[in-house]
Design a protein around this motif. Structure first.
Motif, PDB file in Angstrom:
ATOM      1  N   GLU A  61     -11.794   5.559   7.351  1.00 46.43           N
ATOM      2  CA  GLU A  61     -11.827   4.320   8.150  1.00 46.43           C
ATOM      3  C   GLU A  61     -11.282   3.147   7.355  1.00 46.43           C
ATOM      4  N   ILE A  62     -11.699   3.055   6.093  1.00 47.42           N
ATOM      5  CA  ILE A  62     -11.258   1.925   5.255  1.00 47.42           C
ATOM      6  C   ILE A  62      -9.747   1.982   5.043  1.00 47.42           C
ATOM      7  N   MET A  63      -9.223   3.177   4.720  1.00 48.85           N
ATOM      8  CA  MET A  63      -7.781   3.276   4.494  1.00 48.85           C
ATOM      9  C   MET A  63      -7.009   2.957   5.771  1.00 48.85           C
ATOM     10  N   GLY A  64      -7.514   3.424   6.902  1.00 47.38           N
ATOM     11  CA  GLY A  64      -6.851   3.140   8.182  1.00 47.38           C
ATOM     12  C   GLY A  64      -6.813   1.639   8.462  1.00 47.38           C
ATOM     13  N   LEU A  65      -7.951   0.958   8.231  1.00 46.66           N
ATOM     14  CA  LEU A  65      -8.004  -0.496   8.463  1.00 46.66           C
ATOM     15  C   LEU A  65      -7.097  -1.231   7.478  1.00 46.66           C
ATOM     16  N   ALA A  66      -7.093  -0.768   6.228  1.00 44.69           N
ATOM     17  CA  ALA A  66      -6.239  -1.412   5.216  1.00 44.69           C
ATOM     18  C   ALA A  66      -4.766  -1.276   5.608  1.00 44.69           C
ATOM     19  N   LEU A  67      -4.385  -0.097   6.066  1.00 46.80           N
ATOM     20  CA  LEU A  67      -2.980   0.108   6.457  1.00 46.80           C
ATOM     21  C   LEU A  67      -2.602  -0.772   7.651  1.00 46.80           C
ATOM     22  N   LYS A  68      -3.539  -0.960   8.566  1.00 43.42           N
ATOM     23  CA  LYS A  68      -3.284  -1.866   9.713  1.00 43.42           C
ATOM     24  C   LYS A  68      -2.999  -3.275   9.190  1.00 43.42           C
ATOM     25  N   LYS A  69      -3.849  -3.724   8.250  1.00 45.06           N
ATOM     26  CA  LYS A  69      -3.668  -5.080   7.711  1.00 45.06           C
ATOM     27  C   LYS A  69      -2.354  -5.192   6.949  1.00 45.06           C
ATOM     28  N   LEU A  70      -1.989  -4.129   6.240  1.00 50.06           N
ATOM     29  CA  LEU A  70      -0.776  -4.180   5.429  1.00 50.06           C
ATOM     30  C   LEU A  70       0.485  -4.136   6.293  1.00 50.06           C
ATOM     31  N   GLY A  71       0.395  -3.477   7.424  1.00 49.95           N
ATOM     32  CA  GLY A  71       1.485  -3.506   8.406  1.00 49.95           C
ATOM     33  C   GLY A  71       2.795  -2.877   7.958  1.00 49.95           C
ATOM     34  N   TRP A  72       2.744  -1.954   7.022  1.00 53.29           N
ATOM     35  CA  TRP A  72       3.985  -1.299   6.574  1.00 53.29           C
ATOM     36  C   TRP A  72       4.523  -0.376   7.668  1.00 53.29           C
ATOM     37  N   ARG A  73       5.842  -0.132   7.608  1.00 48.28           N
ATOM     38  CA  ARG A  73       6.433   0.860   8.515  1.00 48.28           C
ATOM     39  C   ARG A  73       5.773   2.213   8.258  1.00 48.28           C
ATOM     40  N   ARG A  74       5.362   2.901   9.325  1.00 52.25           N
ATOM     41  CA  ARG A  74       4.685   4.184   9.151  1.00 52.25           C
ATOM     42  C   ARG A  74       5.569   5.187   8.407  1.00 52.25           C
ATOM     43  N   SER A  75       6.889   5.077   8.632  1.00 53.25           N
ATOM     44  CA  SER A  75       7.771   6.068   7.997  1.00 53.25           C
ATOM     45  C   SER A  75       7.971   5.799   6.508  1.00 53.25           C
ATOM     46  N   SER A  76       7.454   4.651   6.014  1.00 53.09           N
ATOM     47  CA  SER A  76       7.671   4.339   4.597  1.00 53.09           C
ATOM     48  C   SER A  76       6.576   4.913   3.700  1.00 53.09           C
ATOM     49  N   TYR A  77       5.519   5.477   4.285  1.00 53.82           N
ATOM     50  CA  TYR A  77       4.460   6.027   3.436  1.00 53.82           C
ATOM     51  C   TYR A  77       3.917   7.333   4.010  1.00 53.82           C
ATOM     52  N   ILE A  78       3.255   8.053   3.125  1.00 50.90           N
ATOM     53  CA  ILE A  78       2.699   9.375   3.439  1.00 50.90           C
ATOM     54  C   ILE A  78       1.182   9.276   3.306  1.00 50.90           C
ATOM     55  N   VAL A  79       0.474   9.774   4.299  1.00 49.40           N
ATOM     56  CA  VAL A  79      -0.995   9.794   4.229  1.00 49.40           C
ATOM     57  C   VAL A  79      -1.456  11.243   4.340  1.00 49.40           C
ATOM     58  N   SER A  80      -2.450  11.572   3.537  1.00 50.75           N
ATOM     59  CA  SER A  80      -3.008  12.922   3.644  1.00 50.75           C
ATOM     60  C   SER A  80      -4.478  12.845   3.993  1.00 50.75           C
ATOM     61  N   THR A  81      -4.987  13.944   4.515  1.00 55.09           N
ATOM     62  CA  THR A  81      -6.423  14.117   4.536  1.00 55.09           C
ATOM     63  C   THR A  81      -6.744  15.580   4.262  1.00 55.09           C
ATOM     64  N   LYS A  82      -8.026  15.846   4.042  1.00 55.07           N
ATOM     65  CA  LYS A  82      -8.430  17.205   3.675  1.00 55.07           C
ATOM     66  C   LYS A  82      -9.697  17.550   4.455  1.00 55.07           C
ATOM     67  N   VAL A  83      -9.774  18.772   4.892  1.00 64.02           N
ATOM     68  CA  VAL A  83     -10.938  19.173   5.703  1.00 64.02           C
ATOM     69  C   VAL A  83     -11.530  20.474   5.161  1.00 64.02           C
ATOM     70  N   PHE A  84     -12.823  20.591   5.294  1.00 60.27           N
ATOM     71  CA  PHE A  84     -13.579  21.800   4.921  1.00 60.27           C
ATOM     72  C   PHE A  84     -15.075  21.488   4.939  1.00 60.27           C
ATOM     73  N   TRP A  85     -15.475  20.428   4.200  1.00 66.34           N
ATOM     74  CA  TRP A  85     -16.912  20.202   4.029  1.00 66.34           C
ATOM     75  C   TRP A  85     -17.591  19.701   5.301  1.00 66.34           C
ATOM     76  N   GLY A  86     -16.868  19.013   6.150  1.00 65.80           N
ATOM     77  CA  GLY A  86     -17.422  18.553   7.413  1.00 65.80           C
ATOM     78  C   GLY A  86     -18.353  17.367   7.277  1.00 65.80           C
ATOM     79  N   LEU A  87     -18.734  16.816   8.412  1.00 70.92           N
ATOM     80  CA  LEU A  87     -19.589  15.625   8.422  1.00 70.92           C
ATOM     81  C   LEU A  87     -20.941  15.899   9.070  1.00 70.92           C
ATOM     82  N   ASN A  88     -21.116  17.091   9.617  1.00 68.23           N
ATOM     83  CA  ASN A  88     -22.363  17.429  10.302  1.00 68.23           C
ATOM     84  C   ASN A  88     -22.881  18.770   9.798  1.00 68.23           C
ATOM     85  N   ASP A  89     -24.138  19.075  10.194  1.00 67.04           N
ATOM     86  CA  ASP A  89     -24.800  20.231   9.594  1.00 67.04           C
ATOM     87  C   ASP A  89     -24.725  21.532  10.383  1.00 67.04           C
TER      88      ASP A  89
END
Ligand code: NDP
Length: 319
Positions: A61-89
């Motif tokens: 959430e923080i990175m997404g909000l920061a990128l909105k504020k920064l307003g860079w062209r989406r094609s100028s940067y690469i974002v990753s995420t990783k999944v496995f551990w999950g957020l629920n039980d």
């Protein structure tokens, strides 16, 4: 900054990149994230690493909000995420790579990042309870939807990566393109030995983590644990126990002497050594402050100056 191909892929990632583990959501809020990411981007960083599990989703959430504020062209940067551990039980919501979890977790990450796609999507750990074939089909399907451009693994064994690649080859599916292993002066075997065949055989790219071993290899713990530093944070005692030993501190002090002779900081020397391995596509750095980002990115200038002799001398300190 130098931009390196992600293994055999056409995508080019900055040799030094910036990630959000520990920091975003505990030490770094949106405003500080804006300043850190701007410092990185202004110094040529084009790759920002994240994960679903970091700060229980807050980091995305923080990175997404920061990128909105920064307003860079989406094609100028690469974002990753990783999944496995999950957020629920629930049984299908944590420590899994089953198809249901994968198809739903990418949607959750995109929602938190407020994006329609990530560039890189990693399976954050192997899942011994889901057939690798099921994982490969699901990851390939996610790529086909456009929700991620490339998929890869994090801390999978060479055999598991090879099996995934061969399944994809057999079924004409999207292949795993990159691995995200730990790589620093204290942890070298997987990158330098275990994966050795994969670079040529399947064109594996590497985006490596914890180059400073959580800060130890910057020399900041040489005289104790500074207040506010990672190893002083509540909940990270396990890291302190795993990282800090008197022998390592002695080696880091010697590393500091080499750095001083070269007129650079210990962190810069460590990062330059790490990025000096040509198998590494990108060294993912971490930082809790923009000043650290600026210092760390200057390591780039040092990479080409470390010849084999200098690399061997540095490695010898940690053997
Ligand atoms: P490092 O080992 O480089 O540690 C970064 C921390 O060291 C910073 O947060 C800061 O901590 C301290 N630091 C950084 N630069 C300096 C400096 N110049 N001088 C003094 N202290 C400094 O990297 P991370 O462990 O953060 O890993 C980097 C990224 O890799 C993560 O953000 C994440 O994206 C990824 N990662 C992936 C994993 C995986 O399983 N795939 C696991 C772990 C990380 P402080 O100021 O708080 O002391």
């Amino acid at each position: 900054m130098e931009y390196r191909r992600l293994g055999s892929a056409g995508l080019k990632v900055s040799a030094l990149s910036y990630g959000s583990w520990v920091t975003y959501g505990s030490q770094v809020n949106v405003d500080l994230a804006v300043r850190c990411m701007k410092a990185a981007y202004d110094n040529g960083v084009n790759f920002f690493d994240n994960a679903e599990a970091y700060s229980s989703g807050k980091s995305e959430e923080i990175m997404g909000l920061a990128l909105k504020k920064l307003g860079w062209r989406r094609s100028s940067y690469i974002v990753s995420t990783k999944v496995f551990w999950g957020l629920n039980d629930g049984p299908n919501e944590k420590n899994t790579l089953n198809r249901k979890y994968l198809m739903e977790s990418i949607d959750g990450s995109l929602k938190r990042l407020d994006m329609d796609h990530v560039d890189l999507l990693y399976c954050h750990r192997p899942d011994p309870e889901t057939p690798i074939e099921e994982v490969v089909f699901a990851m390939s399907d996610i790529i086909a939807t456009g929700k991620a451009h490339y998929w890869g693994t994090s801390e999978w064994s060479a055999a598991e990566i090879m099996e995934a690649w061969q399944i994809a080859e057999r079924h004409h599916l999207r292949k795993p393109q990159m691995e995200q292993p730990q790589y620093n002066l204290l942890t070298r075997d997987r990158v330098e030995k275990e994966y050795a065949r994969l670079y040529e055989d399947i064109g594996l790219g590497l985006t490596t983590w914890s180059p400073l071993a959580s800060g130890l290899l910057s020399g900041k713990y040489n005289d104790g644990i500074p207040e506010g530093s990672r190893l002083s944070l509540k909940g990270y005692a396990w890291l302190k126990d795993g990282v800090l030993t008197p022998e390592r501190i002695e080696s880091v002090k010697k590393l500091g002497k080499i750095a001083a002779d070269l007129g650079v900081t210990t962190a810069q020397l460590t990062l330059a050594w790490t990025a000096g391995n040509p198998r590494v596509s990108s060294v993912i750095t971490g930082a809790s402050r923009p000043e650290q980002v600026v210092e760390n990115m200057k390591a780039f200038e040092l990479i080409s100056k470390l010849d084999d002799g200098a690399r061997k001398e540095i490695e010898g300190l940690f053997q």
